[in-house]
Design a protein around this motif. Structure first.
Motif, short mmCIF file in Angstrom:
data_model
loop_
_atom_site.label_atom_id
_atom_site.label_comp_id
_atom_site.label_asym_id
_atom_site.label_seq_id
_atom_site.Cartn_x
_atom_site.Cartn_y
_atom_site.Cartn_z
N ALA A 227 0.83 -1.20 0.00
CA ALA A 227 0.00 0.00 0.00
C ALA A 227 0.87 1.26 0.00
N ALA A 228 1.90 1.25 0.83
CA ALA A 228 2.80 2.40 0.89
C ALA A 228 3.55 2.58 -0.42
N GLY A 229 3.96 1.47 -1.03
CA GLY A 229 4.69 1.55 -2.29
C GLY A 229 3.85 2.12 -3.41
N THR A 230 2.61 1.64 -3.55
CA THR A 230 1.74 2.16 -4.61
C THR A 230 1.40 3.62 -4.35
N PHE A 231 1.23 3.99 -3.09
CA PHE A 231 0.92 5.38 -2.77
C PHE A 231 2.08 6.30 -3.14
N LEU A 232 3.29 5.92 -2.79
CA LEU A 232 4.45 6.75 -3.09
C LEU A 232 4.69 6.86 -4.60
N LEU A 233 4.51 5.76 -5.31
CA LEU A 233 4.71 5.78 -6.76
C LEU A 233 3.68 6.67 -7.44
N SER A 234 2.41 6.50 -7.08
CA SER A 234 1.37 7.32 -7.70
C SER A 234 1.48 8.78 -7.29
N LEU A 235 1.91 9.03 -6.05
CA LEU A 235 2.11 10.40 -5.60
C LEU A 235 3.28 11.06 -6.34
N GLY A 236 4.35 10.31 -6.55
CA GLY A 236 5.47 10.83 -7.32
C GLY A 236 5.06 11.15 -8.75
N PHE A 237 4.26 10.27 -9.35
CA PHE A 237 3.76 10.50 -10.71
C PHE A 237 2.94 11.79 -10.76
N LEU A 238 2.10 11.99 -9.74
CA LEU A 238 1.30 13.21 -9.65
C LEU A 238 2.17 14.45 -9.56
N CYS A 239 3.22 14.38 -8.77
CA CYS A 239 4.11 15.53 -8.60
C CYS A 239 4.77 15.94 -9.91
N PHE A 240 5.24 14.95 -10.67
CA PHE A 240 5.89 15.27 -11.95
C PHE A 240 4.86 15.75 -12.98
N ALA A 241 3.63 15.23 -12.92
CA ALA A 241 2.58 15.71 -13.81
C ALA A 241 2.24 17.16 -13.49
N ALA A 242 2.14 17.48 -12.20
CA ALA A 242 1.86 18.85 -11.80
C ALA A 242 3.00 19.79 -12.19
N ARG A 243 4.21 19.29 -12.12
CA ARG A 243 5.37 20.12 -12.49
C ARG A 243 5.32 20.51 -13.97
N LEU A 244 4.93 19.57 -14.83
CA LEU A 244 4.82 19.91 -16.25
C LEU A 244 3.69 20.91 -16.48
N ALA A 245 2.61 20.78 -15.72
CA ALA A 245 1.49 21.73 -15.86
C ALA A 245 1.89 23.14 -15.45
N LEU A 246 2.77 23.24 -14.46
CA LEU A 246 3.20 24.55 -13.96
C LEU A 246 4.40 25.09 -14.71
N ILE A 247 5.35 24.20 -15.03
CA ILE A 247 6.58 24.61 -15.71
C ILE A 247 6.63 23.88 -17.05
N ARG A 248 6.09 24.49 -18.07
CA ARG A 248 5.94 23.81 -19.36
C ARG A 248 7.23 23.93 -20.16
N THR A 249 8.16 23.03 -19.85
CA THR A 249 9.44 22.98 -20.56
C THR A 249 9.70 21.56 -21.03
N ASN A 250 10.62 21.41 -21.97
CA ASN A 250 10.98 20.08 -22.46
C ASN A 250 11.61 19.24 -21.36
N GLN A 251 12.33 19.88 -20.46
CA GLN A 251 12.95 19.14 -19.36
C GLN A 251 11.90 18.56 -18.43
N SER A 252 10.87 19.35 -18.10
CA SER A 252 9.79 18.85 -17.26
C SER A 252 9.06 17.70 -17.94
N ALA A 253 8.86 17.84 -19.25
CA ALA A 253 8.18 16.78 -20.00
C ALA A 253 9.03 15.51 -20.03
N ARG A 254 10.33 15.65 -20.20
CA ARG A 254 11.23 14.49 -20.21
C ARG A 254 11.21 13.77 -18.88
N HIS A 255 11.23 14.53 -17.79
CA HIS A 255 11.19 13.92 -16.46
C HIS A 255 9.89 13.17 -16.24
N LEU A 256 8.77 13.76 -16.67
CA LEU A 256 7.48 13.08 -16.53
C LEU A 256 7.44 11.81 -17.35
#
Length: 206
Positions: free
Chosen positions: A157-186
């Motif tokens: 449960a903790a593993g799936t939560f951390l993975l999905s939360l990390g995915f959310l963080c990188f998705a939010a980063r691309l939404a806020l900072i629309r750069t190729n680097q942010s997209a590559r990280h996501l």
């Protein structure tokens, strides 16, 4: 088995393979044909109209795009149940941020080739937020709730939560900072997270 089958097409981009000596259920064949028809229709609509809204094509393509996990699940278990649709929902939602990352990174190349993957409207902040953040946000409870309800090992449960939360963080980063680097990280995180989430979901059922 169904996890490997689904990931082979969607996350890693591998082609479908037949395993010698492996018995398969006939039902996946029908679903595979349906998958192919839906993808062909989606591809045709995308190529025929350059000025078709990118968001409509993304939503339409996500439905057949998540079909392989159902095909693999039915091939392994011979039935469709709640667990199969849970995996389908995970793959369905995962596609949106991953697609937006690819579309943003290669938007100039697509435009030169005549494919309007991102319109001027699509590049606006609000569109990037809802296409990236909303699906990734919904993905968090969908991945965590089944392991909690089944009272699986807290590590899963903790593993799936951390993975999905990390995915959310990188998705939010691309939404806020629309750069190729942010997209590559996501994009990199999406390819890593999906197999690990599916692996934890499978281990939680053992």
């Amino acid at each position: 088995m169904f996890v490997i089958f689904g990931l082979g097409k969607n996350s890693l981009g591998a082609s479908r393979m037949a395993i010698p000596g492996c018995r398969t259920d006939p039902k996946p064949n029908r679903r595979r044909r349906l998958d192919g028809i839906l993808q062909l229709e989606h591809c045709g609509s995308a190529k025929s109209g350059r000025h078709c809204a990118a968001e409509g094509r993304t939503r339409a393509g996500a439905f057949p795009g998540a079909m392989p996990v159902l095909i693999g699940y039915v091939g392994a278990k011979g039935k469709l149940d709640a667990q199969a649709w849970e995996l389908y929902a995970i793959l369905f939602l995962w596609q949106f941020p991953q697609f937006m990352a690819i579309a943003w990174m290669y938007r100039a190349d697509y435009a030169r080739a005549g494919y309007q993957v991102l319109t001027a409207r699509s590049e606006k902040a609000w569109f990037m937020r809802w296409q990236n953040v909303l699906p990734a946000f919904i993905l968090v409870p969908i991945t965590v709730a089944p392991t909690v309800l089944r009272r699986a090992n807290p590590v899963f449960a903790a593993g799936t939560f951390l993975l999905s939360l990390g995915f959310l963080c990188f998705a939010a980063r691309l939404a806020l900072i629309r750069t190729n680097q942010s997209a590559r990280h996501l994009l990199d995180v999406s390819v890593i997270c999906l197999p690990l989430v599916f692996a934890l979901e499978a281990l939680a059922r053992v």
